[in-house]
Scaffold this motif. Structure first.
Motif, PDB file in Angstrom:
ATOM      1  N   LEU A 348       0.820  -1.213   0.000  1.00 37.05           N
ATOM      2  CA  LEU A 348       0.000   0.000   0.000  1.00 37.05           C
ATOM      3  C   LEU A 348       0.851   1.259   0.000  1.00 37.05           C
ATOM      4  N   LEU A 349       1.963   1.233   0.751  1.00 33.21           N
ATOM      5  CA  LEU A 349       2.813   2.412   0.887  1.00 33.21           C
ATOM      6  C   LEU A 349       4.006   2.395  -0.056  1.00 33.21           C
ATOM      7  N   ASP A 350       4.128   1.311  -0.851  1.00 32.93           N
ATOM      8  CA  ASP A 350       5.211   1.173  -1.821  1.00 32.93           C
ATOM      9  C   ASP A 350       6.585   1.252  -1.153  1.00 32.93           C
ATOM     10  N   VAL A 351       6.747   0.465  -0.091  1.00 30.32           N
ATOM     11  CA  VAL A 351       8.037   0.332   0.575  1.00 30.32           C
ATOM     12  C   VAL A 351       8.301  -1.150   0.795  1.00 30.32           C
ATOM     13  N   ASP A 352       9.502  -1.479   1.240  1.00 25.93           N
ATOM     14  CA  ASP A 352       9.834  -2.862   1.515  1.00 25.93           C
ATOM     15  C   ASP A 352       9.218  -3.308   2.839  1.00 25.93           C
ATOM     16  N   ARG A 353       8.878  -4.582   2.916  1.00 28.33           N
ATOM     17  CA  ARG A 353       8.279  -5.106   4.152  1.00 28.33           C
ATOM     18  C   ARG A 353       9.182  -4.880   5.356  1.00 28.33           C
ATOM     19  N   THR A 354      10.481  -5.030   5.193  1.00 31.02           N
ATOM     20  CA  THR A 354      11.390  -4.846   6.326  1.00 31.02           C
ATOM     21  C   THR A 354      11.322  -3.429   6.876  1.00 31.02           C
ATOM     22  N   VAL A 355      11.011  -2.470   6.029  1.00 32.89           N
ATOM     23  CA  VAL A 355      10.865  -1.080   6.471  1.00 32.89           C
ATOM     24  C   VAL A 355       9.652  -0.955   7.398  1.00 32.89           C
ATOM     25  N   ILE A 356       8.565  -1.609   7.042  1.00 40.16           N
ATOM     26  CA  ILE A 356       7.362  -1.602   7.882  1.00 40.16           C
ATOM     27  C   ILE A 356       7.663  -2.263   9.223  1.00 40.16           C
ATOM     28  N   GLU A 357       8.320  -3.399   9.192  1.00 45.64           N
ATOM     29  CA  GLU A 357       8.575  -4.155  10.419  1.00 45.64           C
ATOM     30  C   GLU A 357       9.545  -3.434  11.345  1.00 45.64           C
ATOM     31  N   ALA A 358      10.414  -2.608  10.785  1.00 44.31           N
ATOM     32  CA  ALA A 358      11.361  -1.868  11.612  1.00 44.31           C
ATOM     33  C   ALA A 358      10.719  -0.664  12.293  1.00 44.31           C
ATOM     34  N   ALA A 359       9.671  -0.107  11.696  1.00 48.19           N
ATOM     35  CA  ALA A 359       9.041   1.096  12.250  1.00 48.19           C
ATOM     36  C   ALA A 359       7.525   1.024  12.071  1.00 48.19           C
ATOM     37  N   PRO A 360       6.868   0.039  12.684  1.00 46.82           N
ATOM     38  CA  PRO A 360       5.428  -0.138  12.451  1.00 46.82           C
ATOM     39  C   PRO A 360       4.583   1.040  12.933  1.00 46.82           C
ATOM     40  N   LEU A 361       4.959   1.654  14.051  1.00 40.52           N
ATOM     41  CA  LEU A 361       4.169   2.770  14.569  1.00 40.52           C
ATOM     42  C   LEU A 361       4.162   3.930  13.572  1.00 40.52           C
ATOM     43  N   HIS A 362       5.314   4.260  13.050  1.00 42.59           N
ATOM     44  CA  HIS A 362       5.397   5.348  12.075  1.00 42.59           C
ATOM     45  C   HIS A 362       4.545   5.049  10.844  1.00 42.59           C
ATOM     46  N   HIS A 363       4.641   3.848  10.340  1.00 41.22           N
ATOM     47  CA  HIS A 363       3.984   3.542   9.074  1.00 41.22           C
ATOM     48  C   HIS A 363       2.480   3.316   9.212  1.00 41.22           C
ATOM     49  N   VAL A 364       2.028   2.810  10.339  1.00 45.90           N
ATOM     50  CA  VAL A 364       0.578   2.672  10.494  1.00 45.90           C
ATOM     51  C   VAL A 364      -0.066   4.050  10.613  1.00 45.90           C
ATOM     52  N   ARG A 365       0.619   4.981  11.268  1.00 43.32           N
ATOM     53  CA  ARG A 365       0.102   6.349  11.316  1.00 43.32           C
ATOM     54  C   ARG A 365       0.113   6.995   9.934  1.00 43.32           C
ATOM     55  N   ALA A 366       1.185   6.773   9.201  1.00 44.78           N
ATOM     56  CA  ALA A 366       1.279   7.347   7.855  1.00 44.78           C
ATOM     57  C   ALA A 366       0.174   6.802   6.954  1.00 44.78           C
ATOM     58  N   ALA A 367      -0.113   5.520   7.066  1.00 44.19           N
ATOM     59  CA  ALA A 367      -1.158   4.921   6.240  1.00 44.19           C
ATOM     60  C   ALA A 367      -2.535   5.454   6.613  1.00 44.19           C
ATOM     61  N   ALA A 368      -2.799   5.601   7.913  1.00 46.02           N
ATOM     62  CA  ALA A 368      -4.098   6.120   8.341  1.00 46.02           C
ATOM     63  C   ALA A 368      -4.317   7.524   7.810  1.00 46.02           C
ATOM     64  N   ALA A 369      -3.260   8.339   7.821  1.00 44.37           N
ATOM     65  CA  ALA A 369      -3.381   9.702   7.299  1.00 44.37           C
ATOM     66  C   ALA A 369      -3.535   9.689   5.775  1.00 44.37           C
ATOM     67  N   ARG A 370      -2.759   8.856   5.109  1.00 41.50           N
ATOM     68  CA  ARG A 370      -2.794   8.827   3.640  1.00 41.50           C
ATOM     69  C   ARG A 370      -4.134   8.358   3.114  1.00 41.50           C
ATOM     70  N   PHE A 371      -4.728   7.352   3.743  1.00 44.37           N
ATOM     71  CA  PHE A 371      -5.979   6.788   3.247  1.00 44.37           C
ATOM     72  C   PHE A 371      -7.200   7.315   3.991  1.00 44.37           C
ATOM     73  N   ASP A 372      -6.960   8.227   4.933  1.00 40.28           N
ATOM     74  CA  ASP A 372      -8.051   8.839   5.705  1.00 40.28           C
ATOM     75  C   ASP A 372      -8.994   7.770   6.258  1.00 40.28           C
ATOM     76  N   SER A 373      -8.406   6.720   6.785  1.00 39.55           N
ATOM     77  CA  SER A 373      -9.162   5.580   7.288  1.00 39.55           C
ATOM     78  C   SER A 373      -8.483   5.051   8.539  1.00 39.55           C
ATOM     79  N   VAL A 374      -9.201   4.244   9.284  1.00 34.53           N
ATOM     80  CA  VAL A 374      -8.579   3.494  10.367  1.00 34.53           C
ATOM     81  C   VAL A 374      -7.770   2.359   9.739  1.00 34.53           C
ATOM     82  N   VAL A 375      -6.537   2.194  10.190  1.00 36.47           N
ATOM     83  CA  VAL A 375      -5.675   1.129   9.684  1.00 36.47           C
ATOM     84  C   VAL A 375      -5.285   0.231  10.851  1.00 36.47           C
ATOM     85  N   LEU A 376      -5.560  -1.043  10.704  1.00 36.84           N
ATOM     86  CA  LEU A 376      -5.179  -2.060  11.677  1.00 36.84           C
ATOM     87  C   LEU A 376      -4.024  -2.852  11.084  1.00 36.84           C
ATOM     88  N   LEU A 377      -2.841  -2.678  11.659  1.00 31.40           N
ATOM     89  CA  LEU A 377      -1.654  -3.388  11.189  1.00 31.40           C
ATOM     90  C   LEU A 377      -1.466  -4.630  12.045  1.00 31.40           C
TER      91      LEU A 377
END
Length: 467
Positions: A348-377
């Motif tokens: 969804l964010l066009d990044v590598d999975r390892t990037v998500i796993e290293a900083a899940p808090l940052h990326h779940v917030r970024a996704a919620a803002a980008r898609f204007d939705s609740v995101v459950l990671l």
């Protein structure tokens, strides 16, 4: 509610509390909690070999005073001073006064491996990985279990990220309130079991602003769960619809329907390719019609895009899972809960999975803002974020929950909660908690269907206050 405060909030609260209590009182309270945790871990203190890794900050002082308490109870305590010129003077004096011993030279430490190590290397204000000589001192402790003071040294307290060498603790003893690193992986994994010691911060923390990361407890979930009124009927209790499964993946339909058919909604409707199988297994489930929420994407296959479009056209909240996530490119037209695992969020964010796993808090917030939705990671500690940046962490569950189909059950469960009237953020967080609790109740080994089967009992226990 378990609240995790930032370093700035904790520091402000500590400063306010220190102005109200005698000098050194907070450190003594912290040290007593640490000593008790060590005794509990070892099953006693007399004759036990304990090593302190002591840095220059207050965490080093906490470790030294705890070491003095343990030495007074008969433990053999040695302290490795990583910055001897800046070691906490009063703590060092207290340790020496009761027979404890200290050195700044690794070669002078006892050749016998310690039975437990107290990590007082750095405090919550530090950042970055372990540096020398701390990394070498930790390595010299061998395989001894570690009790971390406040947080494991080397983790990022405010983000939960871990970059480079760090302490992996068996137990972390923290003071006054949880910090973000205690709840958010990968740092939370490095914490081991977290024990909270009350040092009086509760009296001042409410004045420091709301905690940015929180975790629901059983009583919070009980307060959220929809319950029928005396005059209620099946329609007023909420109707959830599912467009899930396909000819290729009929099991996904069965499991998502099982999650939705947990008893929280008044009616479950199914509109998909597995209708015959669904009716055989779930006779309560009916066909297409009006709903208050949709669930789609689970095993959707090539038809996931068409199913998602049909759900969005209805104008009601929707849970978007699995194959339907690939169809999301921006904000949806209705309130939505997106339920990706790390690989799906990476796409969804066009990044590598390892990037998500290293900083899940940052990326779940970024996704919620980008898609204007609740995101459950989904993850060991599932994160739920809304577009404002609020985050709820789920800490219920078991490693056995990492099994095929469990996410389908979760999607259906969240849909039932949405149909029952919860907002998307509440539905996602409460659903994650119930899902984890059901897995724990079901035991091991575990299949996704076992989680769905355990949901009604978990819901009953939660509502009764015994969950």
């Amino acid at each position: 509610m378990r609240r995790a405060h930032t370093v700035a909030q904790v520091r402000a609260a500590e400063a306010e509390l220190m102005a109200r209590v005698p000098d050194g009182a907070l450190m003594q309270r912290a040290a007593a909690g640490l000593a008790a945790a060590v005794v509990d871990l070892l099953g006693g203190s007399y004759g036990r070999r304990i090593r302190l890794l002591v840095g220059s900050g207050d965490n080093g002082g906490d470790a030294l005073f705890a070491g003095a308490m343990l030495a007074r109870r008969g433990a053999q305590v040695e302290a490795m001073l990583l910055d001897p010129g800046r070691a906490h003077a009063a703590g060092l004096t207290a340790l020496h006064a009761v027979g404890g011993w200290s050195t700044a030279d690794l070669a002078e430490l006892s050749p016998a491996e310690p039975e437990v190590v107290l990590d007082g290397i750095v405090g919550i204000g530090a950042s970055g990985p372990l540096r020398e000589p701390a990394a070498a001192a930790l390595a010299a402790c061998g395989s001894a279990p570690v009790v971390a003071v406040d947080v494991p040294s080397g983790v990022d307290v405010d983000t939960g990220e871990v970059i480079g060498p760090h302490v992996s603790a068996s137990v972390t003893v923290t003071f006054g309130t949880h910090k973000i690193a205690h709840l958010v992986d990968p740092a939370a994994l490095a914490c081991g079991v977290v024990q909270l010691v009350d040092i009086g911060l509760d009296a001042v923390l409410p004045d420091q602003g709301d905690a940015p990361v929180q975790a629901l407890q059983a009583e919070d979930v009980a307060d959220l769960l929809p319950q029928p009124s005396a005059a209620g009927h099946k329609y007023s209790r909420g109707v959830v619809g599912l467009r899930t499964g396909s000819a290729l993946y009929p099991g996904a339909a069965m499991l998502s329907v099982a999650g939705a058919n947990c008893g929280l909604a008044g009616m479950v409707r199914y509109d998909g390719a597995a209708a015959d199988a669904v009716r055989l297994t779930h006779p309560e489930v009916v066909g297409p019609g009006r709903v208050q929420a949709w669930v789609t994407g689970c095993g959707g296959g090539p038809g996931a895009g068409e199913a998602l479009a049909a759900c969005l056209a209805d104008g009601v909240p929707v849970v978007i899972d699995a194959d339907a996530l690939a169809q999301v490119s921006g904000p949806t037209s209705v309130p939505a809960v997106l339920t990706p695992h790390a690989g799906e969020l990476a796409a969804l964010l066009d990044v590598d999975r390892t990037v998500i796993e290293a900083a899940p808090l940052h990326h779940v917030r970024a996704a919620a803002a980008r898609f204007d939705s609740v995101v459950l990671l989904k993850g060991r500690h599932t994160l739920v974020a809304d577009p404002s940046g609020r985050v709820l962490v789920n800490t219920s569950g078991t490693p056995w929950l990492a099994t095929a189909g469990a996410g389908d059950v979760l999607a259906g469960l969240i849909g039932a909660l949405l149909a029952g009237g919860l907002d998307p953020f509440e539905a996602a967080a409460a659903g994650a908690w119930l899902h984890g609790a059901a897995a724990t109740l079901a035991g091991a080994p575990l299949r996704a269907g076992d989680v769905a089967d355990a949901l009604p009992e978990v819901i009953a226990l939660t509502l009764s206050g015994t969950g």
